[in-house]
Design an enzyme around this catalytic site. Structure first.
Site, PDB file in Angstrom:
ATOM      1  N   GLU A 176      -1.799   7.498 -15.835  1.00 47.20           N
ATOM      2  CA  GLU A 176      -0.516   8.184 -14.971  1.00 47.20           C
ATOM      3  C   GLU A 176      -0.888   8.009 -13.585  1.00 47.20           C
ATOM      4  OE1 GLU A 176       0.776  11.768 -16.970  1.00 47.20           O
ATOM      5  OE2 GLU A 176       1.172  10.763 -18.834  1.00 47.20           O
ATOM      6  N   GLU A 192      -0.967   7.486 -24.905  1.00 53.88           N
ATOM      7  CA  GLU A 192      -1.182   8.986 -25.152  1.00 53.88           C
ATOM      8  C   GLU A 192       0.081   9.191 -25.834  1.00 53.88           C
ATOM      9  OE1 GLU A 192      -2.721  10.703 -21.429  1.00 53.88           O
ATOM     10  OE2 GLU A 192      -1.308  12.519 -22.013  1.00 53.88           O
TER      11      GLU A 192
END
Ligand code: GAL
Length: 840
Positions: free
Chosen positions: A431, A506
């Site tokens: 991220e 994820e």
């Protein structure tokens, strides 16, 4: 690198072949009779007897000025604390209300000094001497005899420094290590200290360089495997010879040998590294200088192919394997971040029992022990480098070092780990904030390039949370694309990029507390908790960006070319107690208006000081006890295992005649639920349904029983009974014999039971422990994310019936450990753990 239509193993293999260097043709057996130089490699475990002191921010929040010249050999460090590594100063506590929830409310920030005096023999003159750190948290600077040796900021990298020029052979030498953990440098609990292993390595001037042996297996058939070896030798000249010998790890049988620094060895009838049979080989590299053996290094490797195919998915040795993965942080729960091989092994055992076959080391390079275990136990690994690049997420994080250090850190990661067969992907980041701009794409390309240069055999990936990253060009900077929490984008990505492998890097981030259930049960993911900083275990609650597991399962089934998922997370971890971080999202957790009102008042009183200090994301709690969700994943990931699991528990004295939903997780496709012998109906899983629900059950005490069926045949059963009052303590050790190496552990599960031995669901008795014999209690815990009781204590309250005691052997002391557990009003328990002589 062109990432279209990736058939990576074949593609990279061809590159590897092109790069292969010619080698001596004749088979040269290693001559065992060659003289061995006394100055040959000596690897000394360097963990014992360090002196330690803290400065700056102290555990109680006060400041202690850091004196100058603590690296001086003249300093009297005898008042400092004596300890052994690996060491995590943060886990020693205390938990403090004023510390941030997200980093575990523990005092890991601050400055720590370690010093160790050691004698060096005269014969060290002329050798090259190094100190190797597997990891040190963080901002490490090292001095020898008062002279600066080197520094390494990133707490998760392995590194080594050369001591040769500062060493005093024949004298006492003093090594000093300063660590500086800045507050607000992490989004989770990082720990603090030299938390991984340290070694002293002494070498002949001609020796194998650091991580200097690289093994790849560019061509594998059933009959034969080509094992390509590249050896980087320091100090080599015309009279340096390099010999290699390969033996099977299991049998020690020598299967091939050859000479040449860079060469290809053929292995006949290779035994492939696979998840069920993780066969390993050991390469022994011998350096000979003027006819004398001057260095010997061993490298473990495996023979296997990997392939990421956009249509079919991930193939290991040509067989399609869905990645049933989990993300794992590095901490070991109540043990903190200090590395312990048995503790990691236990985590892997528990994950494998669930059917998990892959770990993403979120969001940083792991301890080497994790990879050694995954090699041995048959677990795939994605090794990740960073949680941020140039643009940080918290003020003092890696973004401060990225520009100067990313290349060194990335190369260190790949060089250390590229021989592990378990490692199948490298991730450059999680991220990262630069997904949406061209400058960020350029960084991403550069990181990918660095990794490809170090390892052309594995793909590079990144975990992307920005929807646009799949379409704005970022996706082209990596080989394999990972989306965090975007099952709704799988179809669009697949249509737009038919040739690029895709997976859920994820997923889920479902939150729950083991053994907690709140009513009314809501399908709204933002509701469903409402207890005292606990989250309901119906597995329907998730923060706004996240999902319950069923939604991810459905997306993966609809788009099977998505090659798998990495659930956030396998185990609970210290820090990040979403949804109870100290922000306004807390109140979103309540489905019951009265409970919400109570919490609102509590929050007003507490201000920022809300208690939670560890995550609710784990499928398994902080102590390794499975939550309900474990069985939802097991049902999917081990479809051949007959199993059924009922939730909630069945002790609800205040819910008689009230609707109390019952959910069943089973690897069957259908089940019938009975309450006190009466059928409540037989239900079948519909398309894209993964749990069976009886949402209208009216509570009566007694026995719930489920009978599951698969394709019409009886498959599995489970029961959940209303228990009697707590009557006794039951204990069971995961291993009843451990080794006297001062590292081995026995994990003891402590349960509060009724007379029949059933776990009493809401029990919270405080248990007092006593230990005799050659071992010590090094940690206790219970999986309650709100508890501020020390992990280093001789007593613990059970949380919903369970707590954990971790016992460690003492080095060189064998015999019998007796652990006794007592609690007022309960029958006591005792357990014996044998400690046998260590073979190490
Ligand atoms: C993700 C992040 C993880 C963790 C998780 C919690 O966005 O990558 O590190 O914070 O959220 O849901």
């Amino acid at each position: 690198m062109n990432t279209r239509n990736l058939c990576l193993s074949a593609f990279f293999a061809s590159i590897a072949l092109l790069r292969s260097v010619s080698c001596a043709d004749e088979l040269t057996p290693i001559n065992e009779l060659l003289p061995v130089a006394e100055s040959g490699r000596e690897t000394i475990e360097f963990n014992e007897a360090w002196r330690f002191a803290r400065f700056g921010l102290m555990p109680d929040g006060s400041q202690l000025a850091e004196p100058k010249r603590l690296e001086s050999p003249l300093l009297d460090d005898s008042p400092w604390r004596l300890l052994n590594l690996p060491h995590d100063w943060g886990i020693e506590g205390p938990f403090r209300d004023d510390l941030p929830n997200r980093t575990g409310k523990l005092p890991w920030a601050g400055i720590g000094w370690y010093r160790k005096s050691f004698s060096s023999s005269e014969s060290d003159a002329g050798k090259r001497v190094f100190i190797e750190f597997d990891g040190s948290m963080s901002g490490t600077t090292v001095w020898l005899n008062g002279e600066y040796v080197g520094e390494w900021p990133y707490g998760y990298s392995s590194f080594r420094f050369e001591l040769t020029d500062h060493l005093k052979p024949g004298e006492t030498n003093t090594i000093a290590v300063r660590l500086d953990n800045k507050p607000e440098s992490s989004r989770w609990y990082p720990g603090g200290g030299i938390y991984r292993n340290v070694r002293l390595v002494k070498c002949h001037p001609v020796h194998v360089g650091h991580w200097g042996v690289t093994v790849t297996t560019p061509k594998i058939t059933e009959e034969n495997a080509a094992v390509q070896i590249n050896t980087q030798v320091e100090g080599a000249n015309d009279s340096t010879e390099v010999q290699h010998e390969v033996r099977a790890a299991a049998s020690s049988e020598v299967v091939a040998n050859k000479s040449g620094a860079n060469c290809t060895i053929q292995i006949d009838n290779p035994k492939l590294w696979d998840l069920e049979t993780p066969e390993l080989y050991v390469l022994k590299t011998t350096i000979i200088q003027n006819g004398v053996v001057v260095d010997v290094v061993e490298t473990t490797f495996g023979i296997r192919t990997i392939e990421f195919d956009a249509d079919r998915g991930f193939l290991l040795n040509g067989n399609l394997i869905r990645m049933n993965g989990v993300c794992q942080h590095h901490d070991l729960g109540p043990l903190g971040s200090a590395v312990n091989t048995r503790a990691i092994e236990r985590q892997i055992e528990i994950l494998q029992a669930m059917g998990c076959n892959a770990i993403r080391t979120s969001h940083n390079p792991p301890a080497p022990e994790l990879l050694e275990l995954c090699d041995r136990m048959g677990m795939l690994v994605q090794v990740e480098a960073f949680d941020c690049w140039k643009s940080g997420k918290v003020p003092n994080d890696y973004s401060l070092h990225f520009t100067d250090w990313h290349e060194k850190d990335l190369r260190a990661m790949v060089r250390r780990d590229r021989n592990h067969p378990c490692v199948v992907m490298w991730s450059t980041g999680n991220e990262i904030r630069e997904q949406n701009n061209e400058a960020g794409h350029a960084i991403s390309r550069r990181l990918t390039e660095i990794i490809h240069a170090e390892d052309p055999t594995r793909p590079v990936t990144a975990g992307c949370n920005k929807p646009a990253a799949g379409f704005n060009g970022f996706e082209k900077t990596v080989d394999v694309f990972g989306y965090n929490y975007k099952p709704h984008l799988y179809q669009k990505f697949r249509q737009t990029h038919p040739r690029q492998p895709l997976y859920g890097s994820e997923t889920a981030s479902t939150v729950s507390s083991r053994g907690e259930y709140f009513f009314p049960v809501s399908n709204d993911k933002s509701k469903g908790s409402g207890g005292w900083f606990q989250v309901s275990s119906y597995d329907l609650s998730a923060p706004p960006w996240a999902n319950n597991p069923d939604i991810e399962f459905a997306a993966q089934d609809k788009f099977p070319s998505v090659f798998g998922e990495f659930v956030w997370t396998g185990f609970d971890y210290l820090g990040e107690p979403t949804p109870y971080n100290n922000d306004a999202t807390n109140l979103l957790n309540f489905s019951d208006p009265q409970a919400r009102e109570r919490m609102e008042m509590e929050l007003k009183k507490l201000g920022d000081n809300i208690p939670p200090r560890s995550s609710y994301f784990g499928i398994v709690d902080l102590c390794g006890f499975p939550k309900d969700r474990f069985y939802l994943y097991q049902a999917r990931w081990r479809p051949q295992l007959p199993m059924a699991h009922i939730l909630p528990h069945w002790n609800w004295p205040n819910r008689v005649d009230k609707v109390t939903p019952v959910h069943v997780y089973t690897s069957g496709d259908e089940a019938e639920l009975f309450l006190n012998g009466n059928s409540l109906g037989r239900r079948k899983k519909g398309e894209y349904e993964y749990r069976l629900r009886w949402d209208d059950v009216v509570y009566q005490p007694g026995e719930l029983k489920v009978v599951a069926y698969k394709q019409g045949k009886r498959w599995a059963e489970a029961t959940s009974k209303t228990t009697a009052d707590a009557a006794k303590i039951d204990m069971s050790a995961d291993r009843s014999t451990i080794e006297a190496d001062g590292q081995d552990l026995s994990f003891v599960r402590v349960q509060v039971s009724d007379n029949e031995g059933l776990l009493v669901p809401r029990s919270d008795n405080r248990i007092q422990f006593a230990i005799e014999g050659p071992g010590e209690i090094i940690a206790v815990g219970n999986g309650d994310a709100t508890s501020h009781q020390s992990f280093q204590a001789m007593d613990r309250e059970v949380f919903n019936g369970l707590c954990l005691v971790v016992i460690r052997s003492r080095k060189g002391e064998s015999g019998e450990i007796k652990l006794t557990a007592k609690s007022e009003g309960l029958q006591s328990a005792q357990i014996t753990v044998k400690v046998k002589k260590s073979l190490k």
